[in-house]
Design a protein around this motif. Structure first.
Motif, PDB file in Angstrom:
ATOM      1  N   LEU A 448       0.831  -1.194   0.000  1.00 51.70           N
ATOM      2  CA  LEU A 448       0.000   0.000   0.000  1.00 51.70           C
ATOM      3  C   LEU A 448       0.865   1.244   0.000  1.00 51.70           C
ATOM      4  N   SER A 449       0.366   2.278  -0.667  1.00 53.22           N
ATOM      5  CA  SER A 449       1.055   3.561  -0.639  1.00 53.22           C
ATOM      6  C   SER A 449       1.130   4.076   0.791  1.00 53.22           C
ATOM      7  N   PHE A 450       2.208   4.800   1.101  1.00 52.00           N
ATOM      8  CA  PHE A 450       2.340   5.370   2.437  1.00 52.00           C
ATOM      9  C   PHE A 450       1.285   6.456   2.689  1.00 52.00           C
ATOM     10  N   ASP A 451       0.665   6.960   1.608  1.00 49.16           N
ATOM     11  CA  ASP A 451      -0.372   7.978   1.741  1.00 49.16           C
ATOM     12  C   ASP A 451      -1.779   7.391   1.616  1.00 49.16           C
ATOM     13  N   GLU A 452      -1.881   6.080   1.661  1.00 52.74           N
ATOM     14  CA  GLU A 452      -3.193   5.443   1.528  1.00 52.74           C
ATOM     15  C   GLU A 452      -4.137   5.936   2.624  1.00 52.74           C
ATOM     16  N   GLY A 453      -5.364   6.278   2.223  1.00 55.91           N
ATOM     17  CA  GLY A 453      -6.363   6.727   3.187  1.00 55.91           C
ATOM     18  C   GLY A 453      -6.248   8.179   3.591  1.00 55.91           C
ATOM     19  N   GLN A 454      -5.373   8.955   2.895  1.00 56.39           N
ATOM     20  CA  GLN A 454      -5.158  10.348   3.270  1.00 56.39           C
ATOM     21  C   GLN A 454      -5.710  11.336   2.245  1.00 56.39           C
ATOM     22  N   PHE A 455      -6.120  10.855   1.054  1.00 49.44           N
ATOM     23  CA  PHE A 455      -6.598  11.727  -0.019  1.00 49.44           C
ATOM     24  C   PHE A 455      -7.959  11.261  -0.523  1.00 49.44           C
ATOM     25  N   SER A 456      -8.653  12.183  -1.193  1.00 47.47           N
ATOM     26  CA  SER A 456      -9.937  11.851  -1.823  1.00 47.47           C
ATOM     27  C   SER A 456      -9.679  11.305  -3.216  1.00 47.47           C
ATOM     28  N   VAL A 457      -9.770   9.988  -3.343  1.00 48.25           N
ATOM     29  CA  VAL A 457      -9.674   9.333  -4.659  1.00 48.25           C
ATOM     30  C   VAL A 457     -11.075   9.271  -5.235  1.00 48.25           C
ATOM     31  N   PHE A 458     -11.235   9.661  -6.505  1.00 51.21           N
ATOM     32  CA  PHE A 458     -12.585   9.682  -7.069  1.00 51.21           C
ATOM     33  C   PHE A 458     -12.671   9.061  -8.452  1.00 51.21           C
ATOM     34  N   GLY A 459     -11.624   8.405  -8.920  1.00 48.11           N
ATOM     35  CA  GLY A 459     -11.688   7.758 -10.222  1.00 48.11           C
ATOM     36  C   GLY A 459     -10.373   7.103 -10.611  1.00 48.11           C
ATOM     37  N   TYR A 460     -10.394   6.487 -11.811  1.00 47.66           N
ATOM     38  CA  TYR A 460      -9.207   5.782 -12.303  1.00 47.66           C
ATOM     39  C   TYR A 460      -9.088   5.954 -13.812  1.00 47.66           C
ATOM     40  N   THR A 461      -7.846   5.948 -14.262  1.00 45.32           N
ATOM     41  CA  THR A 461      -7.574   5.979 -15.701  1.00 45.32           C
ATOM     42  C   THR A 461      -7.900   4.607 -16.273  1.00 45.32           C
ATOM     43  N   THR A 462      -8.790   4.558 -17.251  1.00 42.76           N
ATOM     44  CA  THR A 462      -9.190   3.279 -17.842  1.00 42.76           C
ATOM     45  C   THR A 462      -8.725   3.124 -19.278  1.00 42.76           C
ATOM     46  N   MET A 463      -8.347   4.223 -19.933  1.00 43.26           N
ATOM     47  CA  MET A 463      -7.806   4.156 -21.292  1.00 43.26           C
ATOM     48  C   MET A 463      -6.636   5.135 -21.390  1.00 43.26           C
ATOM     49  N   GLY A 464      -5.516   4.652 -21.923  1.00 39.37           N
ATOM     50  CA  GLY A 464      -4.341   5.496 -22.060  1.00 39.37           C
ATOM     51  C   GLY A 464      -3.415   5.455 -20.859  1.00 39.37           C
ATOM     52  N   ARG A 465      -3.516   4.414 -20.051  1.00 35.86           N
ATOM     53  CA  ARG A 465      -2.626   4.315 -18.883  1.00 35.86           C
ATOM     54  C   ARG A 465      -1.157   4.301 -19.295  1.00 35.86           C
ATOM     55  N   GLU A 466      -0.869   3.645 -20.441  1.00 42.28           N
ATOM     56  CA  GLU A 466       0.518   3.557 -20.884  1.00 42.28           C
ATOM     57  C   GLU A 466       1.095   4.909 -21.268  1.00 42.28           C
ATOM     58  N   THR A 467       0.215   5.885 -21.505  1.00 34.02           N
ATOM     59  CA  THR A 467       0.677   7.224 -21.878  1.00 34.02           C
ATOM     60  C   THR A 467       1.139   8.030 -20.669  1.00 34.02           C
ATOM     61  N   LEU A 468       0.664   7.696 -19.486  1.00 34.97           N
ATOM     62  CA  LEU A 468       0.984   8.481 -18.295  1.00 34.97           C
ATOM     63  C   LEU A 468       2.491   8.582 -18.059  1.00 34.97           C
ATOM     64  N   SER A 469       3.219   7.498 -18.334  1.00 33.33           N
ATOM     65  CA  SER A 469       4.663   7.509 -18.095  1.00 33.33           C
ATOM     66  C   SER A 469       5.406   8.408 -19.077  1.00 33.33           C
ATOM     67  N   GLN A 470       4.746   8.809 -20.171  1.00 34.57           N
ATOM     68  CA  GLN A 470       5.390   9.662 -21.164  1.00 34.57           C
ATOM     69  C   GLN A 470       5.140  11.148 -20.927  1.00 34.57           C
ATOM     70  N   ILE A 471       4.244  11.454 -20.009  1.00 40.66           N
ATOM     71  CA  ILE A 471       3.929  12.855 -19.723  1.00 40.66           C
ATOM     72  C   ILE A 471       5.050  13.469 -18.893  1.00 40.66           C
ATOM     73  N   LYS A 472       5.499  14.649 -19.305  1.00 41.58           N
ATOM     74  CA  LYS A 472       6.577  15.350 -18.624  1.00 41.58           C
ATOM     75  C   LYS A 472       6.105  16.722 -18.161  1.00 41.58           C
ATOM     76  N   THR A 473       6.873  17.299 -17.247  1.00 39.17           N
ATOM     77  CA  THR A 473       6.572  18.653 -16.785  1.00 39.17           C
ATOM     78  C   THR A 473       6.564  19.621 -17.976  1.00 39.17           C
ATOM     79  N   GLY A 474       5.537  20.434 -18.052  1.00 42.61           N
ATOM     80  CA  GLY A 474       5.395  21.371 -19.160  1.00 42.61           C
ATOM     81  C   GLY A 474       4.398  20.930 -20.208  1.00 42.61           C
ATOM     82  N   ASP A 475       4.015  19.628 -20.194  1.00 41.42           N
ATOM     83  CA  ASP A 475       2.968  19.173 -21.111  1.00 41.42           C
ATOM     84  C   ASP A 475       1.642  19.808 -20.705  1.00 41.42           C
ATOM     85  N   VAL A 476       0.693  19.838 -21.654  1.00 39.28           N
ATOM     86  CA  VAL A 476      -0.518  20.643 -21.473  1.00 39.28           C
ATOM     87  C   VAL A 476      -1.773  19.811 -21.706  1.00 39.28           C
TER      88      VAL A 476
END
Length: 495
Positions: A448-476
């Motif tokens: 489990l994440s060390f922050d489990e139970g500390q934030f409001s989770v309200f959804g999940y990525t269901t399409m394009g998960r493989e793209t998340l690792s390609q996103i960099k700071t400055g993308d829009v």
């Protein structure tokens, strides 16, 4: 002075457990006589309890070299049987006679020193074991033993590890459908067993699910609102008799084809989720009176993000495709478990608050720029639904150490989460959200994440998960659209 005795050339002090000097039966070279006419011999030293000496073979014309191994190593290696040979100390010019027998004058001090070394080493070992594996000691208070600080992971904990599984479990559906779902989800864990898989148990689970589906048909269909009854009947028929239904799954298990079982199980669980969504047209609980003026989502919705590169580069191509200037990511947001958080987010999307928002990246998250839409959104209270409960908690975090787990866990790659409010962690940010990039290498012992139970989770990525690792700071975020579920979005009257 204590009396000594001799048996077969080995001298032993009465009342002592220590073997001492013994003539070398293998190589006892005779040297020239010393003063007093006593010949110098080589003697064997018997091992004392766990003390061990090591020798190197005597070379021709060279004296033997003696080494002493660490007593802790000797202790860990068990009983010792080796005999070693060494000369008597040079400062002992002659051997005294005690009751007519040979006796080494410094033997007593030598054995006492050995005993002290053993006792110190043994105490060190006990202290080491106590520190690495704390055990209750007599007379110690209970606070001496620290409490466990993590949830140990095992297949029995059954924490959702994918967004699809977490979303399916969050649907407040008919109890019979939940029983069918639980029975089939058990097969997912059984399929992880390597080599000899328990197909007999899997077959029993599917037969149990099929029996419930057949026996409780009326209850299942009556739970669906009249306007969705026709669609529900078609899904029910597909569940029991369809190509991807329970009977087909049962046949794959009898054939012991793990690949077909896995594919058929996924299709069957997807059908179950669709039926359950028809059975849950709204919230299964009443919101607290003070929160009725917030936007709320009374079911599921789908948000589609179009992400562009900020530096003019491209995203990697999809299978057999061309490099992409824009990547599409779809997110399912859940109003069943977090109606206020999901409702506020959906309203921000409809209002275009995220169009043109820059993204910032860390090792574990992709955050939206908090300055974008700063004057938009509501300060929604922290909202977390604990597993096994029927309504969410507000302004309260969960104690994972005590076994509390959320229905929508943070510890899933691609989880969509609201950041904390800058003023108080009892509230979520009005508009800043992030994609959580879960990595088990950075998680606790329970996975489990060390922050489990500390934030409001309200959804999940269901399409394009493989793209998340390609996103960099400055993308829009070029655009964000609510493509499904707008009819479930309830806005406050003043809006």
């Amino acid at each position: 002075m204590e009396e000594s005795t001799s048996v077969d050339g080995m001298f032993k002090l009465n009342g002592s457990n220590y073997n001492i000097w013994k003539p070398n039966p293998i190589s006892s070279p005779r040297n020239q006589n010393h003063e007093g006419g006593v010949q110098d011999q080589h003697y064997a030293l018997q091992p004392m309890m766990f003390l061990q000496f090591h020798h190197r073979k005597r070379r021709r014309g060279l004296d033997p070299e003696i080494e002493q191994l660490d007593v802790k190593i000797a202790f860990l290696h068990g009983d010792l049987n080796e005999e070693i040979y060494m000369e008597l100390p040079k400062d002992s010019k002659s051997k005294e006679l005690v009751n007519g027998r040979n006796y080494c004058p410094n033997l007593k001090s030598w054995t006492e020193k050995g005993r002290e070394q053993f006792e110190k080493a043994f105490a060190s070992i006990i202290i080491f074991l106590q520190l690495t594996s704390p055990l209750p000691l007599t007379g110690q208070e209970s606070w001496f033993i620290p409490p466990a600080e993590a949830v140990l992971y095992s297949p029995e904990t059954k924490i959702p590890r994918t967004g699809e599984l977490a979303l399916r479990r969050a649907i407040p559906a008919n109890t019979n459908m939940k029983a069918i779902q639980d029975s089939l989800e058990d097969i997912s864990y059984l399929l992880r067993i390597p080599q000899r898989k328990p197909y007999g148990t899997m077959e029993g689970n599917v037969k149990k699910a099929l029996k419930i589906a057949v026996d409780e048909k009326e209850s299942i269909l009556s739970s669906i609102p009249a306007e969705f009854r026709e669609k529900g009947s078609a899904l029910y028929a597909s569940l029991t008799d369809g190509e991807d239904g329970l009977k087909k799954l049962l046949q794959s298990i009898k054939d012991k084809d793990a690949d077909k079982v896995s594919v058929g199980l996924a299709s069957t669980l997807d059908t179950i989720a669709q039926l359950e969504l028809l059975q849950a047209p709204g919230l299964s609980f009443l919101l607290p009176q003070q929160y009725l003026n917030y936007p709320r989502l009374t079911g599921r919705a789908v948000v589609e993000f179009a992400i562009g590169k900020g530096d003019g580069s491209t995203f990697s191509p999809e299978a057999a495709g061309q490099p992409r200037d824009t990547a599409i990511i779809q997110v399912v947001i859940d109003g069943y478990s977090a109606p206020l958080t999901a409702g506020n987010f959906a309203k921000l999307v409809v209002d275009g608050a995220y169009d043109g928002t820059k993204l910032n990246c860390t090792d574990q998250a992709i955050l939206s720029d908090g300055r974008a839409g700063k004057d938009k959104g509501y300060s929604v209270p922290l909202e977390i639904m604990p597993s096994g409960q029927f309504e969410p908690l507000y302004k309260t975090t969960l104690s994972v150490q005590d076994g509390e787990l959320p229905v929508l866990p943070l510890s899933v790659y691609g989880a969509v989460v609201m950041a904390h409010n800058e003023v108080s962690e009892e509230y979520s940010s009005p508009n800043q959200f992030f994609f959580y990039l879960y990595d088990k290498r950075n998680a606790g012992l329970g996975g489990l994440s060390f922050d489990e139970g500390q934030f409001s989770v309200f959804g999940y990525t269901t399409m394009g998960r493989e793209t998340l690792s390609q996103i960099k700071t400055g993308d829009v975020i070029r655009s964000a659209k609510l493509i499904e579920g707008q009819d479930r979005l309830v806005l406050p009257k003043e809006s």
